[in-house]
Design a protein around this motif. Sequence first.
Motif, PDB file in Angstrom:
ATOM      1  N   LEU A  40       0.831  -1.197   0.000  1.00 24.55           N
ATOM      2  CA  LEU A  40       0.000   0.000   0.000  1.00 24.55           C
ATOM      3  C   LEU A  40       0.877   1.263   0.000  1.00 24.55           C
ATOM      4  N   GLY A  41       1.928   1.242   0.846  1.00 23.00           N
ATOM      5  CA  GLY A  41       2.839   2.380   0.889  1.00 23.00           C
ATOM      6  C   GLY A  41       3.556   2.584  -0.432  1.00 23.00           C
ATOM      7  N   PHE A  42       3.969   1.486  -1.078  1.00 20.72           N
ATOM      8  CA  PHE A  42       4.646   1.584  -2.365  1.00 20.72           C
ATOM      9  C   PHE A  42       3.719   2.149  -3.426  1.00 20.72           C
ATOM     10  N   ALA A  43       2.446   1.697  -3.407  1.00 21.86           N
ATOM     11  CA  ALA A  43       1.472   2.204  -4.373  1.00 21.86           C
ATOM     12  C   ALA A  43       1.242   3.699  -4.179  1.00 21.86           C
ATOM     13  N   TYR A  44       1.173   4.118  -2.901  1.00 20.91           N
ATOM     14  CA  TYR A  44       0.982   5.539  -2.601  1.00 20.91           C
ATOM     15  C   TYR A  44       2.163   6.353  -3.114  1.00 20.91           C
ATOM     16  N   LEU A  45       3.384   5.827  -2.909  1.00 19.45           N
ATOM     17  CA  LEU A  45       4.587   6.510  -3.369  1.00 19.45           C
ATOM     18  C   LEU A  45       4.579   6.652  -4.888  1.00 19.45           C
ATOM     19  N   MET A  46       4.136   5.600  -5.590  1.00 18.32           N
ATOM     20  CA  MET A  46       4.068   5.661  -7.044  1.00 18.32           C
ATOM     21  C   MET A  46       3.082   6.716  -7.519  1.00 18.32           C
ATOM     22  N   VAL A  47       1.957   6.830  -6.814  1.00 16.28           N
ATOM     23  CA  VAL A  47       0.955   7.842  -7.172  1.00 16.28           C
ATOM     24  C   VAL A  47       1.530   9.241  -6.990  1.00 16.28           C
ATOM     25  N   VAL A  48       2.238   9.444  -5.868  1.00 18.16           N
ATOM     26  CA  VAL A  48       2.849  10.755  -5.610  1.00 18.16           C
ATOM     27  C   VAL A  48       3.897  11.070  -6.665  1.00 18.16           C
ATOM     28  N   LEU A  49       4.764  10.109  -6.983  1.00 19.47           N
ATOM     29  CA  LEU A  49       5.790  10.324  -7.991  1.00 19.47           C
ATOM     30  C   LEU A  49       5.184  10.638  -9.348  1.00 19.47           C
ATOM     31  N   PHE A  50       4.131   9.920  -9.702  1.00 23.88           N
ATOM     32  CA  PHE A  50       3.476  10.161 -10.987  1.00 23.88           C
ATOM     33  C   PHE A  50       2.899  11.562 -11.044  1.00 23.88           C
ATOM     34  N   ALA A  51       2.455  12.060  -9.881  1.00 24.92           N
ATOM     35  CA  ALA A  51       1.829  13.381  -9.837  1.00 24.92           C
ATOM     36  C   ALA A  51       2.847  14.505  -9.910  1.00 24.92           C
ATOM     37  N   VAL A  52       4.031  14.316  -9.295  1.00 26.99           N
ATOM     38  CA  VAL A  52       4.977  15.434  -9.185  1.00 26.99           C
ATOM     39  C   VAL A  52       6.118  15.388 -10.187  1.00 26.99           C
ATOM     40  N   VAL A  53       6.422  14.231 -10.753  1.00 30.24           N
ATOM     41  CA  VAL A  53       7.573  14.134 -11.634  1.00 30.24           C
ATOM     42  C   VAL A  53       7.206  14.610 -13.032  1.00 30.24           C
ATOM     43  N   ASP A  54       8.121  15.414 -13.612  1.00 24.88           N
ATOM     44  CA  ASP A  54       7.990  15.776 -15.005  1.00 24.88           C
ATOM     45  C   ASP A  54       8.592  14.639 -15.828  1.00 24.88           C
ATOM     46  N   TRP A  55       7.742  13.841 -16.444  1.00 25.74           N
ATOM     47  CA  TRP A  55       8.199  12.633 -17.130  1.00 25.74           C
ATOM     48  C   TRP A  55       8.748  12.919 -18.526  1.00 25.74           C
ATOM     49  N   GLY A  56       8.704  14.210 -18.906  1.00 28.02           N
ATOM     50  CA  GLY A  56       9.280  14.566 -20.195  1.00 28.02           C
ATOM     51  C   GLY A  56       8.464  14.092 -21.378  1.00 28.02           C
ATOM     52  N   VAL A  57       7.168  13.901 -21.205  1.00 30.85           N
ATOM     53  CA  VAL A  57       6.316  13.470 -22.301  1.00 30.85           C
ATOM     54  C   VAL A  57       6.143  14.615 -23.284  1.00 30.85           C
ATOM     55  N   SER A  58       6.465  14.398 -24.536  1.00 29.26           N
ATOM     56  CA  SER A  58       6.378  15.451 -25.531  1.00 29.26           C
ATOM     57  C   SER A  58       4.922  15.777 -25.837  1.00 29.26           C
ATOM     58  N   PRO A  59       4.607  17.069 -26.022  1.00 25.54           N
ATOM     59  CA  PRO A  59       3.254  17.444 -26.390  1.00 25.54           C
ATOM     60  C   PRO A  59       2.953  17.044 -27.821  1.00 25.54           C
ATOM     61  N   GLU A  60       1.709  17.120 -28.190  1.00 24.38           N
ATOM     62  CA  GLU A  60       1.287  16.775 -29.543  1.00 24.38           C
ATOM     63  C   GLU A  60       1.711  17.899 -30.484  1.00 24.38           C
ATOM     64  N   HIS A  61       2.583  17.582 -31.426  1.00 28.37           N
ATOM     65  CA  HIS A  61       3.148  18.612 -32.301  1.00 28.37           C
ATOM     66  C   HIS A  61       2.577  18.566 -33.726  1.00 28.37           C
ATOM     67  N   LYS A  62       1.620  17.759 -33.974  1.00 23.64           N
ATOM     68  CA  LYS A  62       1.224  17.507 -35.359  1.00 23.64           C
ATOM     69  C   LYS A  62       0.473  18.659 -36.003  1.00 23.64           C
ATOM     70  N   GLU A  63      -0.072  19.552 -35.206  1.00 18.79           N
ATOM     71  CA  GLU A  63      -0.806  20.667 -35.782  1.00 18.79           C
ATOM     72  C   GLU A  63      -0.115  21.993 -35.519  1.00 18.79           C
ATOM     73  N   ARG A  64      -0.491  22.975 -36.282  1.00 20.16           N
ATOM     74  CA  ARG A  64       0.074  24.322 -36.183  1.00 20.16           C
ATOM     75  C   ARG A  64      -0.194  24.890 -34.782  1.00 20.16           C
ATOM     76  N   HIS A  65       0.856  25.448 -34.140  1.00 19.89           N
ATOM     77  CA  HIS A  65       0.667  25.912 -32.773  1.00 19.89           C
ATOM     78  C   HIS A  65       1.681  26.992 -32.410  1.00 19.89           C
TER      79      HIS A  65
END
Length: 318
Positions: A40-65
């Motif tokens: 349970l503690g590990f799952a909670y830690l994963m949720v917190v990490l997912f919420a605060v970490v910048d995972w570097g996911v690239s935005p959608e670039h396919k359209e003019r912006h």
Amino acid sequence: MNYPEPNEQGWERRALEKLAFAALEAQKKQHRWSVFFKALGFAYLMVVLFAVVDWGVSPEHKERHTALVTLNGVIEAKGEANAEHLIAALNAAFDEKNAVGVVLRINSPGGSPVQSGLVNDEIRRLRAKYPEKPLYVVIEDICASGGYFVAAAADKIYVNKASIVGSIGVLMDGFGFTGVMDKVGVERRLLTAGENKGFMDPFSPQVAGQKAHAQALLADIHKQFIDVVRTGRGKRLKETPEMFSGLMWTGAQSVEMGLADDFGSIDSVARDVIQAEKVLDYSVKDNIAERFAKRLGAGAVQGFWKVLSENAAFGGVR
């Protein structure tokens, strides 16, 4: 010799077996609960990490912006608003073919002239490399000192009427403790090799020659700042004696003085000027590991005396 009856021996054995099985069962339950709570503690830690970490996911670039890069806070090498992050974000924004314009949002009181100068140089290089792609600065609450050093490189600067703009000057701050030391009877024992190695030492009397040298350093950096503003703003500047004195003005005043071009926000500039209403954020942020490293790094192990003396002696140029 008397021996216990067979039935008596069987009863004791069964009782011991029951106690042993009960203890074993209790240990199994305790272990299961321990595993459960750890999971349970590990799952909670994963949720917190997912919420605060910048995972570097690239935005959608396919359209003019419109590409957005944010400069927020004090500009310093070890802070989030540093040249490395800003330059990486700006390069990504200019390199993206579907980003038809770049907006640099600034909300900064200033900071390091070196970090600001690096970003200014890079903006000018990118503008020359991608002449068809404009870069506009949008000032929010404040764009002062090093923040304006960066802004001056933009094609145009947009402000809010109540924004604070300017502070085109340089300072070096510190403290002097000689009077306090005399009162408490503390003697300063400073040994140097090189007559100016104890430059601006806060625990020694101020030396006129060192003060003059520091003032010359500030004057040189101030001239660099003024040259950058004049180069970036060109004929739009309506220079006055106070313009480069370190004073600040409202956004409305800055437009009148030529320090800014017009009023606008991120949305209005993207929609009406760049004409690409969709805005994608290219800003580079620290991940959680980098944040911990900066907070628990070398500064955490420095002695109080060294921190005090360095900060007091040479609080930094900005």
